[in-house]
Structures are given as structure tokens and as C-alpha cells.
Design a protein around this motif. Structure first.
Motif, PDB file in Angstrom:
ATOM      1  N   THR A   1      -7.393   8.245   2.010  1.00 38.45           N
ATOM      2  CA  THR A   1      -6.539   7.570   1.021  1.00 38.45           C
ATOM      3  C   THR A   1      -5.091   8.044   1.137  1.00 38.45           C
ATOM      4  N   THR A   2      -4.882   9.302   1.496  1.00 36.70           N
ATOM      5  CA  THR A   2      -3.512   9.814   1.664  1.00 36.70           C
ATOM      6  C   THR A   2      -2.817   9.106   2.822  1.00 36.70           C
ATOM      7  N   GLN A   3      -3.520   9.021   3.968  1.00 35.85           N
ATOM      8  CA  GLN A   3      -2.954   8.340   5.140  1.00 35.85           C
ATOM      9  C   GLN A   3      -2.688   6.876   4.832  1.00 35.85           C
ATOM     10  N   SER A   4      -3.640   6.243   4.162  1.00 39.00           N
ATOM     11  CA  SER A   4      -3.506   4.816   3.854  1.00 39.00           C
ATOM     12  C   SER A   4      -2.325   4.574   2.923  1.00 39.00           C
ATOM     13  N   GLN A   5      -2.178   5.420   1.890  1.00 38.23           N
ATOM     14  CA  GLN A   5      -1.088   5.241   0.928  1.00 38.23           C
ATOM     15  C   GLN A   5       0.273   5.437   1.608  1.00 38.23           C
ATOM     16  N   THR A   6       0.360   6.394   2.527  1.00 40.63           N
ATOM     17  CA  THR A   6       1.620   6.638   3.247  1.00 40.63           C
ATOM     18  C   THR A   6       2.044   5.404   4.032  1.00 40.63           C
ATOM     19  N   VAL A   7       1.089   4.796   4.730  1.00 37.99           N
ATOM     20  CA  VAL A   7       1.406   3.600   5.517  1.00 37.99           C
ATOM     21  C   VAL A   7       1.704   2.415   4.591  1.00 37.99           C
ATOM     22  N   ALA A   8       0.940   2.287   3.506  1.00 37.36           N
ATOM     23  CA  ALA A   8       1.189   1.206   2.536  1.00 37.36           C
ATOM     24  C   ALA A   8       2.624   1.295   2.012  1.00 37.36           C
ATOM     25  N   ASP A   9       3.030   2.511   1.629  1.00 34.79           N
ATOM     26  CA  ASP A   9       4.388   2.697   1.093  1.00 34.79           C
ATOM     27  C   ASP A   9       5.451   2.364   2.144  1.00 34.79           C
ATOM     28  N   ALA A  10       5.185   2.747   3.403  1.00 39.32           N
ATOM     29  CA  ALA A  10       6.160   2.489   4.467  1.00 39.32           C
ATOM     30  C   ALA A  10       6.306   0.991   4.725  1.00 39.32           C
ATOM     31  N   ILE A  11       5.199   0.255   4.684  1.00 39.73           N
ATOM     32  CA  ILE A  11       5.267  -1.199   4.891  1.00 39.73           C
ATOM     33  C   ILE A  11       6.056  -1.848   3.755  1.00 39.73           C
ATOM     34  N   THR A  12       5.778  -1.426   2.520  1.00 42.27           N
ATOM     35  CA  THR A  12       6.486  -1.992   1.372  1.00 42.27           C
ATOM     36  C   THR A  12       7.982  -1.668   1.445  1.00 42.27           C
ATOM     37  N   ALA A  13       8.303  -0.423   1.819  1.00 43.45           N
ATOM     38  CA  ALA A  13       9.716  -0.024   1.914  1.00 43.45           C
ATOM     39  C   ALA A  13      10.452  -0.864   2.953  1.00 43.45           C
ATOM     40  N   ALA A  14       9.769  -1.188   4.058  1.00 41.22           N
ATOM     41  CA  ALA A  14      10.432  -1.894   5.154  1.00 41.22           C
ATOM     42  C   ALA A  14      10.464  -3.403   4.949  1.00 41.22           C
ATOM     43  N   THR A  15       9.501  -3.969   4.215  1.00 42.46           N
ATOM     44  CA  THR A  15       9.388  -5.432   4.136  1.00 42.46           C
ATOM     45  C   THR A  15       9.525  -5.990   2.721  1.00 42.46           C
ATOM     46  N   GLY A  16       9.391  -5.131   1.714  1.00 42.56           N
ATOM     47  CA  GLY A  16       9.429  -5.604   0.334  1.00 42.56           C
ATOM     48  C   GLY A  16       8.101  -6.194  -0.137  1.00 42.56           C
ATOM     49  N   VAL A  17       7.100  -6.232   0.750  1.00 41.30           N
ATOM     50  CA  VAL A  17       5.802  -6.813   0.374  1.00 41.30           C
ATOM     51  C   VAL A  17       4.902  -5.721  -0.201  1.00 41.30           C
ATOM     52  N   PRO A  18       4.325  -5.955  -1.400  1.00 43.06           N
ATOM     53  CA  PRO A  18       3.426  -4.942  -1.960  1.00 43.06           C
ATOM     54  C   PRO A  18       2.135  -4.813  -1.145  1.00 43.06           C
ATOM     55  N   VAL A  19       1.587  -3.593  -1.100  1.00 43.63           N
ATOM     56  CA  VAL A  19       0.325  -3.338  -0.385  1.00 43.63           C
ATOM     57  C   VAL A  19      -0.595  -2.605  -1.343  1.00 43.63           C
ATOM     58  N   GLU A  20      -1.820  -3.144  -1.556  1.00 43.67           N
ATOM     59  CA  GLU A  20      -2.761  -2.451  -2.441  1.00 43.67           C
ATOM     60  C   GLU A  20      -3.937  -1.897  -1.647  1.00 43.67           C
ATOM     61  N   LEU A  21      -4.415  -0.709  -2.065  1.00 45.58           N
ATOM     62  CA  LEU A  21      -5.556  -0.092  -1.400  1.00 45.58           C
ATOM     63  C   LEU A  21      -6.862  -0.655  -1.950  1.00 45.58           C
ATOM     64  N   VAL A  22      -7.772  -1.002  -1.057  1.00 48.66           N
ATOM     65  CA  VAL A  22      -9.100  -1.493  -1.426  1.00 48.66           C
ATOM     66  C   VAL A  22     -10.104  -0.479  -0.889  1.00 48.66           C
ATOM     67  N   LYS A  23     -10.847   0.191  -1.767  1.00 50.48           N
ATOM     68  CA  LYS A  23     -11.819   1.193  -1.312  1.00 50.48           C
ATOM     69  C   LYS A  23     -13.044   0.503  -0.737  1.00 50.48           C
ATOM     70  N   ILE A  24     -13.420   0.889   0.468  1.00 48.62           N
ATOM     71  CA  ILE A  24     -14.592   0.316   1.143  1.00 48.62           C
ATOM     72  C   ILE A  24     -15.642   1.419   1.269  1.00 48.62           C
ATOM     73  N   THR A  25     -16.850   1.129   0.826  1.00 47.66           N
ATOM     74  CA  THR A  25     -17.929   2.112   0.948  1.00 47.66           C
ATOM     75  C   THR A  25     -18.412   2.111   2.387  1.00 47.66           C
ATOM     76  N   THR A  26     -18.423   3.275   3.033  1.00 45.16           N
ATOM     77  CA  THR A  26     -18.759   3.285   4.459  1.00 45.16           C
ATOM     78  C   THR A  26     -20.200   3.694   4.736  1.00 45.16           C
TER      79      THR A  26
END
Ligand SMILES: NCc1[nH]cc(CCC(=O)O)c1CC(=O)O
Length: 313
Positions: free
Chosen positions: A19-44
Motif C-alpha cells: 500500500t505504501t508503494q501504491s500510494q506513492t505512485v498514485a500521488d505521483a500520477i495525480t501530481a503530474a496529471t491532475g487525475v485522481p487515483v484511488e487504491l482498490v484493495k485486492i485479496t490475493t
């Protein structure tokens, strides 16, 4: 910037590292494009056994449930630790970006602040990785190296609890979850292919998402990780093979170091290349370099050291 306002859905496992890695990339995409990114937890666990990718088994099996969810359209992108991904491409899925890479070294986390050279003779060191076992024994043949399971937190607890004198973990993972204070020494030498790199996967042909995640792609990270993985692929070796790789860029040059070990650390075969960076930024360029490096490893006796299908060709 695009006109999109619906959030991108990023599928992730629930572990702290994921979740830490995913949130970091989500934030970077939003910062660069303005598009919101939400995390969806998937049971593995569980769906791994029933999903369309279950028959693959083996390497990368815990990426499978996430990839199933991506193919089913339950999310739009995934963020993996790139070193955990099988090197064979998966139909329908592409790596669309590799963000700036974290350190690729391994870290020793020992009791009482000890460095590797200061551990007492016969000290117990925990790692389940044949590569790390071989590298440890090459430097300290007297150590008792034993398997260890569990996530990063529970492994560190086994040093604190006295079950192990030390463990070896990726520096990148420790830093990502804020446990770098546990590091007592950064270990030299090449590590696993793509260690410290993240891979952003999307559905093949999803041009809109491809354009958005391209904003977080880093050519240096993508190229070094791809070159390292190309060698692993050519050797037909998985993450359990005693193979270590490190590619690094310096200006317009790329240096690649490859090592194959006897499992007991008594022998190492090494190949080093210095090539033009611009010549290996494509998949074809990386594959050609890998073929050349693997030829030298085989000539040096890598097939006799380790059970590598690609090294027996
Ligand atoms: N094999 C598990 C794994 N996958 C990714 C990381 C750490 C982060 C990374 O290397 O990118 C780890 C833990 C470790 O090897 O210590």
C-alpha cells in the motif's frame, strides 16, 4: 493534463509495503496529471487458486490475483515490486511505466548495531534467498544461514527477539516503510534484477491510462531494470536462482555487472559490460546485451555452478 475527472483505480495488496508503494505512485500520477487515483484493495489469497492465471503457478504467483483483477477490469493499473514479477511477458498486460528507482542494495539488519565483519563466528543470519545465502557465505563461510519467512516487520522482530543475530533485506523496502533505522550495514555488490524498482502494469491497448502513467516513467530506471531482467530471462532463471545483477547509468554509458554463484558461496562467475546507454533503451537492445553477457557467464562455467536452464544451452 487531461480532461478526465473519474479516478483511476489502482489495485493493490493490503500489506504495508504494497500500500505504501501504491500510494506513492498514485500521488505521483495525480501530481503530474491532475487525475485522481484511488487504491482498490485486492485479496490475493484464495482467488489465486481459481483465477485464469492460477495454472501459471511458481514465480510471481502472488502477482496473479492482482493481474486477474486488472484483466477483469476491476482496476486500471497495478504497482508491483518489479523484482517479484516473472520476466516472461503476460498476454494482455504491459509494463507502462517504471518510476525513479530506489536504492538497489541489500541491507544487513543485525543485533547491537553489528556489521557483517563483526558478527561472531557461527552467528545465525536469516534469509530465504539463495542469492543472498551465496553472497553471505562467500564473505563469511562460518555463518549459519537459515531460512526466514514473513513480512519485513515480522522478520525484524526475529532479530529483536534473539532468534537471529542478523537478517538481510532490500534497503528499498526498509526505507519505503520507514524502518531504515534497523539497517546496520549496506552490503556491496549486485543484487536481484530490478530490486528497488517499481513496475506499473496496465491492460495492453489502454491508451488513455498509458498516456497518464507515462508521466511517472523514468528512462534510467526503466532501462537499468529492463537490462537486468533481460539477463535473468536469457538465463531462464527465476528469483530463486543464485544470480545477482546491477546496471547503472553514468552519463551516456551503462555499466552492467552480472554474477552467478555456487549455492555454498565457494565460487563466483562474473561478467561486466560498459555500453552506450542509448543502445539499450529498447527491448531489443537490452536482449542483445543480455545474450552477450550470458554467453560470457556460460563460458565462465555458470552452468556448472547453478541449475540454470538457459545456461545449459
Ligand atoms: N522478495 C520480497 C520483496 N519484494 C520487494 C522487496 C523490497 C522492495 C524492492 O526490492 O523493490 C522485498 C523484500 C526484500 O527482498 O527484502
Amino acid at each position: 493534463m487531461t480532461g478526465r475527472t473519474t479516478p483511476l483505480r489502482l489495485g493493490t495488496r493490503a500489506s504495508l509495503l504494497a500500500t505504501t508503494q501504491s500510494q506513492t505512485v498514485a500521488d505521483a500520477i495525480t501530481a503530474a496529471t491532475g487525475v485522481p487515483v484511488e487504491l482498490v484493495k485486492i485479496t490475493t489469497d484464495g482467488d489465486v487458486l481459481t483465477g485464469p492465471l492460477a495454472q501459471l503457478g511458481g514465480t510471481g504467483v502472488f502477482a496473479s490475483a492482482l493481474r486477474d483483477a486488472l484483466l477483469r477490469g476491476e482496476c486500471d493499473l497495478l504497482v508491483h515490486s518489479m523484482k517479484d514479477l516473472p520476466t516472461a511477458p503476460l498476454p494482455g498486460i504491459v509494463i507502462a511505466a517504471v518510476p525513479v528507482r530506489a536504492p538497489h542494495r541489500d541491507a544487513l539488519c543485525a543485533r547491537d548495531g553489528l556489521a557483517l565483519a563483526d558478527l561472531p563466528a557461527g552467528a545465525r543470519v536469516g534469509t530465504g534467498s539463495p542469492r543472498r545465502v551465496a553472497q553471505l557465505l562467500a564473505r563469511r563461510p562460518d555463518l549459519i544461514v537459515d531460512g526466514i519467512r514473513g513480512n519485513v516487520e515480522s522478520r525484524l522482530a526475529k532479530v529483536a527477539g534473539g532468534e537471529f543475530d542478523a537478517i538481510v533485506l532490500a534497503e528499498a523496502g526498509l526505507r519505503r516503510i520507514g524502518r531504515d533505522a534497523a539497517i546496520t550495514e549496506i552490503l556491496d555488490g549486485p543484487t536481484s534484477a530490478a530490486q528497488g524498482a517499481l513496475a506499473v502494469e496496465i491492460r495492453e491497448g489502454d491508451a488513455e491510462v498509458a498516456a497518464l502513467v507515462h508521466a511517472v516513467d523514468d528512462v534510467e530506471a526503466a532501462t537499468t531494470a529492463r537490462v537486468e531482467r533481460a539477463v535473468l530471462r536469457r538465463l531462464e532463471a527465476g528469483c530463486a536462482a543464485p544470480v545477482a545483477l546491477a546496471a547503472s547509468r553514468s552519463g551516456d554509458r551503462l555499466t552492467l555487472e552480472a554474477e552467478v554463484y555456487a549455492l555454498d558461496g565457494t565460487r563466483t562467475v562474473t561478467a561486466v559490460r560498459d555500453v552506450e546507454f542509448g543502445g539499450v533503451t529498447t527491448a531489443e537492445g537490452a536482449a542483445a546485451l543480455a545474450a552477450d553477457v550470458v554467453d560470457e557467464l556460460i563460458a565462465g562455467g555458470a552452468a556448472e555452478l547453478a541449475d540454470l536452464p538457459g545456461a545449459r544451452r
